[in-house]
Structures are given as structure tokens and as C-alpha cells.
Write a protein that holds these residues in place. Structure first.
Motif, short mmCIF file in Angstrom:
data_model
loop_
_atom_site.label_atom_id
_atom_site.label_comp_id
_atom_site.label_asym_id
_atom_site.label_seq_id
_atom_site.Cartn_x
_atom_site.Cartn_y
_atom_site.Cartn_z
N TYR A 1 -10.78 35.59 11.90
CA TYR A 1 -10.82 36.38 10.68
C TYR A 1 -9.71 35.88 9.77
O TYR A 1 -8.54 36.22 9.97
N PRO A 2 -10.03 35.06 8.79
CA PRO A 2 -8.98 34.40 8.02
C PRO A 2 -8.34 35.31 6.98
O PRO A 2 -8.99 36.17 6.39
N ARG A 3 -7.07 35.11 6.77
CA ARG A 3 -6.37 35.79 5.68
C ARG A 3 -6.62 35.03 4.39
O ARG A 3 -6.49 33.81 4.34
N VAL A 4 -6.99 35.75 3.33
CA VAL A 4 -7.22 35.13 2.03
C VAL A 4 -5.92 35.16 1.25
O VAL A 4 -5.34 36.24 1.04
N PRO A 5 -5.40 34.01 0.81
CA PRO A 5 -4.13 34.00 0.07
C PRO A 5 -4.26 34.73 -1.27
O PRO A 5 -5.34 34.80 -1.85
N LEU A 6 -3.14 35.26 -1.74
CA LEU A 6 -3.12 36.08 -2.95
C LEU A 6 -2.59 35.28 -4.14
O LEU A 6 -1.75 34.37 -3.99
N LEU B 1 -8.21 28.55 1.97
CA LEU B 1 -7.63 29.60 2.79
C LEU B 1 -6.24 29.23 3.32
O LEU B 1 -5.44 30.13 3.65
N ARG B 2 -5.94 27.95 3.40
CA ARG B 2 -4.65 27.51 3.93
C ARG B 2 -3.56 27.47 2.86
O ARG B 2 -2.40 27.21 3.15
#
Length: 315
Positions: A140-145, A106-107
Motif C-alpha cells: 500500500y504505497p504512500r502518495v507524496p504530498l 510515488l518515490r
């Protein structure tokens, strides 16, 4: 025609996670102190029990000092309830296994799309989820694209690899009644005579209801509700002499008259023939008493045919 998608499992969409004051959740993996998220006090974290899961309004990068204790996932699924039909449930799951691989994924930064890269125009979904620390802070984590603007596979695979255990299943609303299951009257039928389908039909004089004579006709008598699924009043499968008499009447019905009266009951006439399929017909049992034929023309029921349909629907 006029049927809605049936039930089955739907990939869970988590949106808003409710945080209520309670005991702290168990400790887990990660490093550093708690400083990010939506709550800094000990809390019990649960899925909402609203009819629909709301969209998440914020998604955040995972801070370097956020210590993930466990992962929460929420979703909806259809399940059978003994003697009560099929119901939608809100499924709450929890993973207490090491989430280090997920947090690392996720990072990661978004990938850049090189010029000329071909991408499939199909959206890839990720089950909504939340990271929770030992104090009950929810992130609520952002999912990298990836280079095609889709959630990166490494993050999706890491989430999928976690060992989620179901903690709660909350009943929401009914998908199919037990009566519908027992009679074969699938509860995917819309109230077609009251819907937009009539805008694409026209009155027409007598004609064969179905080109090929059915082996049987299942009559499902429904009562619309102000909201949700219609109520199945009665159901019966017609064969033999009763079928012949019914088809004779249906094939002789005249064109529908102009009418705007609202009906309170309607019947679905399901065509049954081995090795062959045809659409159902829809009949208004009261109101204007029109019948919507499979060829999208409208006929006019008479009192005797309406009474016959009602009686045969009781088996």
C-alpha cells in the motif's frame, strides 16, 4: 426535506485488500527482487466484499527493490440490474500496463511549503490502490504530498493513466428498488416522522398544505425496516376530483395531539406542479397518525383521511 443523497457513481475507495492463497499473478514492470509488503507467497489478490471498505492502516514508501507486476484498484459504484432496481457494487480493477511512471512518482519526496504560499482549502482525493508483485506481495504505497499538503499531481496523473480493466463486480446492497423506479417514488426519503426533524416542529391548527394548488400529488406508502432502505408498499398519483377531495381534507386537519406511539407505515406526499416546486408532506399511516406539513408544523390525521391516503396510494 428529509431526503438523502441519491445514487450515482462514487469515486472508489480502496482500503483493505484481501490476500488468499492461489496462483501467482502475471509478471510486470520494475526491477529488483521482492522483499517488502504484506505477503511473500504466491497469492490471488482481491478486493474485500465487506459492506464498507475499511481504512488502510499502513502506507509505505516503495522500496527500491520492489518489482511491481500489476496495480489493483477497488471502488464502489451504483449500477442498474434489469428488473431488480439499482444496486451498489464493489468494483475490482486491475492494471497490467507498465507502472514505472507511477512507481517513480510515488518515490518522490514531499514538497516543502514556502512561507506565504496560498493554498486552496479543498481536499484532493486519490483512489486507494495497491501495488502487487509477481509473488502476490501487496504494497500500500504512500502518495507524496505537494507544497499544500495535497497528493502530488504527478502521482495522481500516473495512476489515472494506467489502463485499468474491471475483473469483478460484486453486488453489495440495493440503492433503489425497481418498484421505486417505476412509480417515481425516489428511494432517497428518510423516515422523517421518526427522525430528528420532529424536534424542530410544533403542532398547528388547520391551514393550506401548500400555498399553490398542485397539479397532482404522488403518494408513496413506505414501511420502515430495522436497517437499510424502507420498503415501498404502494404508490399512486392523484389528480382531478380525487385530488380536490384529498386537498380539502388535508387543509382542514387540526393540530397534532401529544403522542409517542411508534408508526409502522408512513406516506410521502410529493407535490407536483408544472413550473413550481414545493416540499413533500409526511404522514403516519398508523401509530400517532400525525402529518408533518411542508411548513414544519404538525397536524393530526383522522381515520377517514388515513384510509383515503392508503386507498389512493394503490392508484
Amino acid at each position: 426535506m428529509g431526503r438523502r443523497g441519491a445514487g450515482g457513481l462514487v469515486a472508489g475507495a480502496v482500503a483493505v485488500i484481501l490476500v488468499a492463497t492461489a496462483c501467482a499473478s502475471s509478471a510486470g514492470s520494475g526491477s529488483g527482487s521482492t522483499s517488502a509488503g504484506e505477503s511473500t507467497s504466491p497469492a490471488a489478490v482481491h478486493c474485500p466484499t465487506t459492506p464498507k471498505l475499511s481504512e488502510r492502516t499502513t502506507e509505505e514508501p516503495v522500496p527500491a527493490d520492489f518489482m511491481t507486476a500489476w496495480v489493483l484498484r477497488c471502488g464502489d459504484a451504483v449500477r442498474a440490474v434489469s428488473g431488480e432496481g439499482r444496486w451498489w457494487f464493489r468494483i475490482e480493477e486491475r492494471a497490467d500496463t507498465d507502472a514505472a511512471a507511477l512507481v517513480t512518482a510515488l518515490r518522490k519526496p514531499d514538497e516543502q511549503r514556502p512561507p506565504g504560499t496560498a493554498c486552496v482549502q479543498v481536499a484532493i482525493g486519490v483512489p486507494y490502490f495497491a501495488l502487487v508483485d509477481a509473488a502476490g506481495t501487496v504494497l500500500y504505497p504512500r502518495v507524496p504530498l505537494d507544497r499544500c499538503g495535497q497528493p502530488q499531481r504527478q502521482a495522481r496523473d500516473a495512476l489515472k493513466a494506467l489502463l485499468f480493466l474491471e475483473t469483478t463486480a460484486t453486488r453489495l446492497h440495493q440503492e433503489q428498488s425497481q418498484k421505486s423506479i417505476d412509480t417515481g417514488c425516489g428511494q432517497m426519503w428518510d423516515d422523517a416522522p421518526a427522525g430528528d426533524m420532529l424536534a424542530h416542529t410544533k403542532p398547528a391548527s388547520s391551514r393550506r398544505m401548500w400555498p399553490k394548488t398542485p397539479d397532482a400529488v404522488r403518494i408513496c406508502l413506505w414501511r420502515p425496516r430495522t436497517s437499510g432502505l424502507p420498503e415501498l408498499v404502494s404508490a399512486g398519483t392523484v389528480t382531478g376530483p380525487n385530488l380536490a377531495a384529498l386537498l380539502t381534507r388535508l387543509d382542514q386537519l387540526p393540530a397534532a395531539r401529544s403522542c409517542r406511539a411508534r408508526h409502522h407505515r408512513f406516506a410521502v406526499l410529493q407535490y407536483i406542479r408544472r413550473g413550481w416546486y414545493d416540499d413533500a408532506a409526511y404522514a403516519e399511516i398508523d401509530g400517532c397518525q400525525m402529518i408533518l406539513r411542508p411548513d414544519h408544523t404538525l397536524g393530526q390525521l383522522d381515520p377517514a383521511t388515513t384510509e383515503l391516503l392508503t386507498r389512493l396510494s394503490h392508484g
